[in-house]
Write a protein that holds these residues in place. Structure first.
Motif, PDB file in Angstrom:
ATOM      1  N   LEU A  29       0.833  -1.189   0.000  1.00 14.55           N
ATOM      2  CA  LEU A  29       0.000   0.000   0.000  1.00 14.55           C
ATOM      3  C   LEU A  29       0.869   1.241   0.000  1.00 14.55           C
ATOM      4  CD1 LEU A  29      -2.956   1.088   0.278  1.00 14.55           C
ATOM      5  CD2 LEU A  29      -2.532   1.158   2.748  1.00 14.55           C
ATOM      6  N   ALA A  30       0.589   2.156  -0.916  1.00 15.37           N
ATOM      7  CA  ALA A  30       1.377   3.388  -1.009  1.00 15.37           C
ATOM      8  C   ALA A  30       1.089   4.277   0.196  1.00 15.37           C
ATOM      9  CB  ALA A  30       1.041   4.122  -2.295  1.00 15.37           C
ATOM     10  N   PRO A  31       2.096   5.000   0.685  1.00 18.53           N
ATOM     11  CA  PRO A  31       1.856   5.908   1.813  1.00 18.53           C
ATOM     12  C   PRO A  31       0.962   7.067   1.398  1.00 18.53           C
ATOM     13  CG  PRO A  31       4.065   6.227   0.934  1.00 18.53           C
ATOM     14  CD  PRO A  31       3.500   5.025   0.236  1.00 18.53           C
ATOM     15  N   ILE A  32       0.383   7.731   2.377  1.00 21.76           N
ATOM     16  CA  ILE A  32      -0.475   8.870   2.104  1.00 21.76           C
ATOM     17  C   ILE A  32       0.327   9.919   1.334  1.00 21.76           C
ATOM     18  CG2 ILE A  32       0.055   9.948   4.338  1.00 21.76           C
ATOM     19  CD1 ILE A  32      -2.841  10.966   4.353  1.00 21.76           C
ATOM     20  N   GLN A  37      -2.955   2.522  -8.154  1.00 22.58           N
ATOM     21  CA  GLN A  37      -3.869   2.517  -9.288  1.00 22.58           C
ATOM     22  C   GLN A  37      -3.510   1.397 -10.259  1.00 22.58           C
ATOM     23  OE1 GLN A  37      -3.798   6.454 -11.061  1.00 22.58           O
ATOM     24  NE2 GLN A  37      -5.063   7.343  -9.420  1.00 22.58           N
ATOM     25  N   LYS A  38      -4.325   1.254 -11.290  1.00 19.52           N
ATOM     26  CA  LYS A  38      -4.071   0.307 -12.377  1.00 19.52           C
ATOM     27  C   LYS A  38      -3.761   1.092 -13.650  1.00 19.52           C
ATOM     28  CE  LYS A  38      -5.272  -3.517 -10.104  1.00 19.52           C
ATOM     29  NZ  LYS A  38      -4.374  -4.663  -9.891  1.00 19.52           N
ATOM     30  N   LYS A  43      -2.090  -3.411 -14.846  1.00 14.06           N
ATOM     31  CA  LYS A  43      -1.024  -3.664 -13.874  1.00 14.06           C
ATOM     32  C   LYS A  43      -1.058  -2.605 -12.771  1.00 14.06           C
ATOM     33  CE  LYS A  43       2.183  -6.061 -16.963  1.00 14.06           C
ATOM     34  NZ  LYS A  43       3.563  -6.104 -17.503  1.00 14.06           N
ATOM     35  N   SER A  44      -0.702  -3.053 -11.578  1.00 14.62           N
ATOM     36  CA  SER A  44      -0.700  -2.144 -10.428  1.00 14.62           C
ATOM     37  C   SER A  44       0.444  -1.144 -10.535  1.00 14.62           C
ATOM     38  CB  SER A  44      -0.573  -2.930  -9.124  1.00 14.62           C
ATOM     39  OG  SER A  44      -1.686  -3.779  -8.953  1.00 14.62           O
ATOM     40  N   ILE A  45       0.138   0.122 -10.322  1.00 16.46           N
ATOM     41  CA  ILE A  45       1.156   1.172 -10.320  1.00 16.46           C
ATOM     42  C   ILE A  45       0.902   2.091  -9.129  1.00 16.46           C
ATOM     43  CG2 ILE A  45       1.538   1.124 -12.818  1.00 16.46           C
ATOM     44  CD1 ILE A  45      -0.275   3.616 -12.987  1.00 16.46           C
ATOM     45  N   ILE A  46       1.893   2.918  -8.816  1.00 12.64           N
ATOM     46  CA  ILE A  46       1.775   3.913  -7.754  1.00 12.64           C
ATOM     47  C   ILE A  46       2.047   5.278  -8.368  1.00 12.64           C
ATOM     48  CG2 ILE A  46       2.792   4.775  -5.605  1.00 12.64           C
ATOM     49  CD1 ILE A  46       3.364   1.899  -4.831  1.00 12.64           C
ATOM     50  N   LYS A  85      -6.628   8.651   3.507  1.00 15.64           N
ATOM     51  CA  LYS A  85      -7.201   8.194   2.231  1.00 15.64           C
ATOM     52  C   LYS A  85      -7.836   6.816   2.336  1.00 15.64           C
ATOM     53  CE  LYS A  85      -2.981   6.010   0.614  1.00 15.64           C
ATOM     54  NZ  LYS A  85      -2.018   5.863  -0.475  1.00 15.64           N
ATOM     55  N   GLU A  86      -7.381   5.998   3.288  1.00 12.89           N
ATOM     56  CA  GLU A  86      -7.864   4.625   3.367  1.00 12.89           C
ATOM     57  C   GLU A  86      -9.342   4.532   3.728  1.00 12.89           C
ATOM     58  OE1 GLU A  86      -5.404   5.839   5.111  1.00 12.89           O
ATOM     59  OE2 GLU A  86      -3.550   4.782   4.663  1.00 12.89           O
TER      60      GLU A  86
END
Length: 338
Positions: A29-32, A37-38, A43-46, A85-86
């Motif tokens: 999980l990316a930090p705040i 995203q996809k 594919k998963s990206i940040i 954001k979570e």
């Protein structure tokens, strides 16, 4: 066969993770301040969160001024609208909530914002973009480390505040970085001597605190002295500058000028508790390396010691806000007026 399949699958996952890390890709999980995203291929990206990233940068910049605590920074973050954001989405606005003070600490300590990710205790660059530069991140870490040490020192002083010692709770061992403790010994002739000792068994030898006070006398205290006639001129010119200052401000000015201009005499006559309080006001970052004490002067005393005393008035006026906060600590110190 089942066990073999599971082990093989586990190895493949591990190799995949290690490969992605080596390519600078974060695997969680990316930090705040960032978003998971996809891409168009699924594919998963940040990516950088365009809404929260400017707020994160602002928090680092504000804390780097040295004027904020975690609590004041939390208040600022809430005013700027930084949310966790979570728990928030447009479909569930009722779940929107602001971040906590713990999250403020996590943000300020996270090198991810400077383009560095921590994987299994190792730091390595990532490819997801920087919100701040490394210089700003390092500056914030230095301030947090200094404030953290001050909190530990304060806790130590409160724990052992019954008996007073000049260097109690403020000196770190240069070998193991543990706080050194004062140890009072009585010789056969009846005289008492106080030593600083590290009980961490790191090899640091105990040292008589008189040696350290003599070092500071030569390097610091002796430089804070001016002739009596000039002392009175500075004090009167400061009072005249503020044009009928209140009684509280006049009292503060008298104590500050008396401390700054008569440091050698005050330190010689002060008891151990007063010496400790003045040392905390004047200096910071005490570390004992063998027989030598290293330290740094707090602002604005660092400017005063480097300037001819004829210019001290201007420095005191320019830094009166900082000196006023120091004056709060001076209230408990009994400094005799000349």
């Amino acid at each position: 066969m089942a066990n073999s399949y599971i082990l093989s699958l586990s190895d493949n996952v591990r190799r995949s993770l290690e490969y992605n890390w080596s390519q600078g890709k974060w695997q969680s999980l990316a930090p705040i301040g960032y978003l998971n995203q996809k891409d168009k291929h699924g594919k998963s990206i940040i990516v950088i969160d365009e809404e929260r990233a400017p707020i994160i940068k602002r928090l680092f910049e504000e804390y780097a001024t040295g004027l904020h605590t975690a609590q004041s920074l939390l208040i600022l973050a809430c005013k700027l609208g930084l949310t966790a954001k979570e728990t928030y989405s447009e479909e569930t606005p009722q779940r929107k909530r602001f971040i906590s003070r713990t999250k403020i600490y996590e943000i300020l300590r996270n090198p991810f914002y400077a383009g560095i990710m921590c994987v299994k205790g190792k730091l390595m660059p990532h490819i997801h973009g920087k919100i701040i530069d490394k210089k700003l991140y390092d500056q914030v870490q230095q301030i947090m480390d200094a404030k953290g040490m001050e909190r530990e020192i304060h806790k130590h002083q409160q724990k052992y505040k019954v008996k007073k010692f000049a260097f109690r709770g403020i000196v770190l061992c240069g070998r193991c970085h543990h706080l050194m403790s004062p140890d009072c010994k009585t010789k056969t002739n009846g005289k008492q001597y106080t030593y600083l000792r590290c009980y961490n068994k790191c090899g640091q030898m105990p040292i008589n605190e008189t040696i350290l006070l003599k070092q500071l006398e030569t390097e610091v205290f002796a430089k804070f002295f001016i002739p009596p006639q000039d002392f009175n001129k500075i004090k009167q010119s400061l009072i005249n500058h503020y044009k009928r200052p209140s009684h509280a401000k006049t009292e503060l000015l008298n104590k500050l000028v008396n401390l700054i201009c008569n440091m050698p005499t005050i330190m010689q006559q002060a008891d151990a508790g007063t010496k400790n309080e003045i040392l905390v006001i004047l200096l910071q970052n005490f570390t004992l390396n063998e027989q030598t004490l290293s330290y740094s002067l707090r602002s604005p005393f660092d400017k005063l010691i480097e300037t001819d005393y004829h210019n001290w008035k201007d420095i005191i006026i320019h830094n009166f806000k900082d000196l006023s906060s120091i004056g709060y600590n001076l209230k408990a110190i009994n400094l005799k007026e000349d």
